[in-house]
Design a protein around this motif. Structure first.
Motif, short mmCIF file in Angstrom:
data_model
loop_
_atom_site.label_atom_id
_atom_site.label_comp_id
_atom_site.label_asym_id
_atom_site.label_seq_id
_atom_site.Cartn_x
_atom_site.Cartn_y
_atom_site.Cartn_z
N ASN A 127 90.01 16.64 28.44
CA ASN A 127 90.34 16.90 29.72
C ASN A 127 90.08 18.25 29.90
O ASN A 127 90.72 19.15 30.46
N GLY A 128 89.12 19.06 29.42
CA GLY A 128 88.89 20.39 29.46
C GLY A 128 89.42 21.42 28.55
O GLY A 128 89.42 22.50 28.86
N LYS A 129 90.35 20.99 27.72
CA LYS A 129 91.14 21.59 27.11
C LYS A 129 91.17 21.42 25.24
O LYS A 129 90.62 20.34 25.06
N LEU A 130 91.33 22.37 24.47
CA LEU A 130 91.35 22.02 23.16
C LEU A 130 92.64 21.33 22.87
O LEU A 130 93.75 21.74 23.33
N ALA A 131 92.66 20.24 22.01
CA ALA A 131 93.57 19.36 21.65
C ALA A 131 93.49 19.27 20.30
O ALA A 131 92.81 19.27 19.32
N PHE A 132 94.97 19.30 19.91
CA PHE A 132 95.13 19.02 18.16
C PHE A 132 96.31 17.90 17.83
O PHE A 132 96.92 17.40 18.98
#
Length: 131
Positions: free
Chosen positions: A36-41
């Motif tokens: 959703n347009g963000k970096l995810a970890f």
């Protein structure tokens, strides 16, 4: 964001720092994806890192390229765990399936809000990257 995501993926290992009280903790990470347009970890809610992120969501990530360019990324961890994010993470990095499964009760996904990234060369040139 693409430039930051590419930098992290190309260099494979990066280091994420959290705190426990006033004690910093740094650990090697290797998973990142766009969500959703963000970096995810990802992490496990059974690890100290999860507890640290719930108490203080401010993180910093550092990654060094083979040419010694350094990426520093900071932001606020916001958990976005859902069956959808877990499925996507397992698609991006199938090896995670050795540790986690969708809906297993421990697999957590978090995104970075208010993220800021700076890339610096060995000669000291800095470039702010869009996140």
């Amino acid at each position: 964001m693409k430039e930051v995501l590419d930098f992290l993926k190309e260099n494979k290992v990066f280091y994420l720092a959290t705190t426990s009280g006033d004690q910093p903790h740094v650990r090697a990470m290797g998973f990142v994806m766009e969500y959703n347009g963000k970096l995810a970890f990802c992490t496990s809610n059974q690890k100290d890192m999860y507890q640290q992120l719930t108490l203080n969501p401010n993180v910093e990530i550092c990654c060094v390229a083979a040419n010694y360019n350094t990426l520093r990324l900071c932001g606020k961890a916001v958990f976005c765990t859902s069956a959808e994010t877990q499925r996507k993470a397992l698609e991006v990095m199938p090896a995670l399936g050795k540790m986690y499964a969708v809906g297993d009760g421990k697999f957590e996904i978090f995104c970075l809000d208010d993220a800021q990234a700076v890339c610096q060369t060995m000669s000291g040139e800095k470039k702010t990257l869009a996140v």
